[in-house]
Scaffold this motif. Structure first.
Motif: not given
Length: 108
Positions: A30-35, A23-24, A64-67
């Protein structure tokens, strides 16, 4: 756009911990710019199996997500919650723009 599906089998005795983590993590992703979207879905035939359904704008956004701190936390915690190595499908589709209407089913 990159599309990723991951099948994750969770240890039954770790389910409460998994649900809180999932959940977290989904909210942070979903709050990431590129998601484009990031969701977990429980399978119908096994309540311990979840699918991760995610899309990122492009490979740069996926990188960027995985970092992010939340991804590093997820990757560090999940091994203690899964009962098998997750299986992944990764598709880099530069021409894909997102969801479209399904022709076979329409509300009546």
């Amino acid at each position: 756009m990159i599309l990723i599906n991951i099948k994750m089998q969770i240890r039954p005795e770790k389910m409460d911990e998994w649900l809180a983590l999932a959940d977290s993590y989904a909210k942070a992703c979903n709050a990431e710019e590129g998601c484009v979207y990031f969701e977990f879905a429980r399978t119908l035939d096994d309540p311990n199996v979840f699918l991760v359904i995610e899309a990122f704008r492009d490979a740069e956004a996926g990188g960027a997500h995985v970092n992010t701190d939340h991804a590093k936390n997820f990757f560090g915690t999940a091994p203690y919650l899964v009962s098998a190595q997750p299986q992944i499908v990764y598709i880099d589709s530069p021409d894909f723009t997102g969801w479209g209407p399904m022709g076979e089913i329409q509300p009546k």
